[in-house]
Design a protein around this motif. Sequence first.
Motif, mmCIF file in Angstrom:
data_model
loop_
_atom_site.group_PDB
_atom_site.id
_atom_site.type_symbol
_atom_site.label_atom_id
_atom_site.label_comp_id
_atom_site.label_asym_id
_atom_site.label_seq_id
_atom_site.Cartn_x
_atom_site.Cartn_y
_atom_site.Cartn_z
ATOM 1 N N ILE A 170 0.832 -1.202 0.000
ATOM 2 C CA ILE A 170 0.000 0.000 0.000
ATOM 3 C C ILE A 170 0.869 1.256 0.000
ATOM 4 C CG2 ILE A 170 -0.241 0.380 2.494
ATOM 5 C CD1 ILE A 170 -3.224 0.224 0.083
ATOM 6 N N ARG A 171 2.173 1.085 -0.283
ATOM 7 C CA ARG A 171 3.070 2.243 -0.335
ATOM 8 C C ARG A 171 2.556 3.237 -1.376
ATOM 9 N NH1 ARG A 171 8.034 1.598 2.257
ATOM 10 N NH2 ARG A 171 8.350 -0.497 3.121
ATOM 11 N N GLY A 172 2.608 4.502 -0.998
ATOM 12 C CA GLY A 172 2.038 5.541 -1.844
ATOM 13 C C GLY A 172 0.589 5.831 -1.484
ATOM 14 N N GLY A 173 0.056 5.101 -0.500
ATOM 15 C CA GLY A 173 -1.328 5.301 -0.098
ATOM 16 C C GLY A 173 -1.515 6.457 0.874
ATOM 17 N N LYS A 174 -2.779 6.787 1.125
ATOM 18 C CA LYS A 174 -3.138 7.865 2.050
ATOM 19 C C LYS A 174 -3.954 7.297 3.216
ATOM 20 C CE LYS A 174 -3.207 11.586 -1.382
ATOM 21 N NZ LYS A 174 -4.016 12.671 -1.994
ATOM 22 N N TYR A 175 -3.737 7.878 4.367
ATOM 23 C CA TYR A 175 -4.343 7.405 5.607
ATOM 24 C C TYR A 175 -5.623 8.177 5.929
ATOM 25 C CZ TYR A 175 -4.739 6.894 10.719
ATOM 26 O OH TYR A 175 -5.187 6.688 11.997
ATOM 27 N N PHE A 176 -6.669 7.430 6.261
ATOM 28 C CA PHE A 176 -7.949 8.045 6.630
ATOM 29 C C PHE A 176 -8.409 7.472 7.958
ATOM 30 C CE2 PHE A 176 -7.553 8.389 2.095
ATOM 31 C CZ PHE A 176 -8.079 9.639 1.787
ATOM 32 N N GLU A 177 -8.528 8.351 8.949
ATOM 33 C CA GLU A 177 -8.989 7.943 10.272
ATOM 34 C C GLU A 177 -10.478 8.203 10.388
ATOM 35 O OE1 GLU A 177 -6.813 10.434 12.955
ATOM 36 O OE2 GLU A 177 -7.329 12.236 11.840
ATOM 37 N N SER A 178 -11.047 7.838 11.532
ATOM 38 C CA SER A 178 -12.470 8.071 11.781
ATOM 39 C C SER A 178 -12.809 9.555 11.664
ATOM 40 C CB SER A 178 -12.834 7.584 13.188
ATOM 41 O OG SER A 178 -14.127 8.006 13.557
ATOM 42 N N ASP A 179 -13.995 9.847 11.165
ATOM 43 C CA ASP A 179 -14.446 11.241 11.069
ATOM 44 C C ASP A 179 -14.492 11.929 12.420
ATOM 45 O OD1 ASP A 179 -14.729 11.000 8.359
ATOM 46 O OD2 ASP A 179 -16.886 10.616 8.426
#
Length: 200
Positions: A170-179
Amino acid sequence: MKINIRLEEEKDYRRVEEITRSAFDYPDRIKRGQIGCPYEHWMVHELRQRDGIMALSFVAELENGTIIGHIICSNAVVKKENQVLPVLNFGPLSVLPEYQRQGVGKALVQAMIEQAKRLDYGAILFFGRPEYYPQFGFKEAVFYEISDSEGFNYPAFMAMELKEGYLKDIRGGKYFESDIYHDELNLKTVRAFDREFTNK
C-alpha cells in the motif's frame, strides 16, 4: 506504584471521560482560543458509539480500583487507487496529570499493542508525539511511504507494522482515520456535552 491494566467496562465510562477531560484541559488551549473547552472527552464518548474498538479500550487502575488512565483504538484505513487496507488508529491516550510521567501511559500503550497483535491487526497509524512513541516501535509514516489524507508527511504522523510487510503493498497510499477526529469543529455539540461536567 502498582497499576492494573484491564479492558474498559460500561461502568467506567463517565470516570474515563472525566479523566480524559482533566488530562487535556490545559489553560493555554483556552488562551489560544482553540475551543474554550477540551474535546477529547467527547471524542472518547462518541468513539464508543461509532468507530471505537472496545476490545482495544483499556483503563489503568490503582490497587484500590481507582482509574487513572485510559486508551482507546478505532478503525482506520489506508487507501491507494482501488485498494483499501484496514489499519488501527489509537487515541486519545489519557492519564490524570498527577500520575503522568510514572509509566502509566507506557503500560497502556504496551497493553494495547499486545492485544492488537493477539486480535490479528496488521498495523497502527496515528498522530502523536514523535519524541515519545518510537520507544514502542513506531516510525514516521513516510518510512512506509504513506501520507495523511491530504498527502502530507511530518514527524507526528507515525506508523508501526504489527505484521511484517503488512504495509508494503500500500506504499504511496493515504491514511484516513475516523471522522470523529475532525468533528471538534462542531463546537456547539462539544460544548453542550462539556456542560455535563463540573467546571474546574
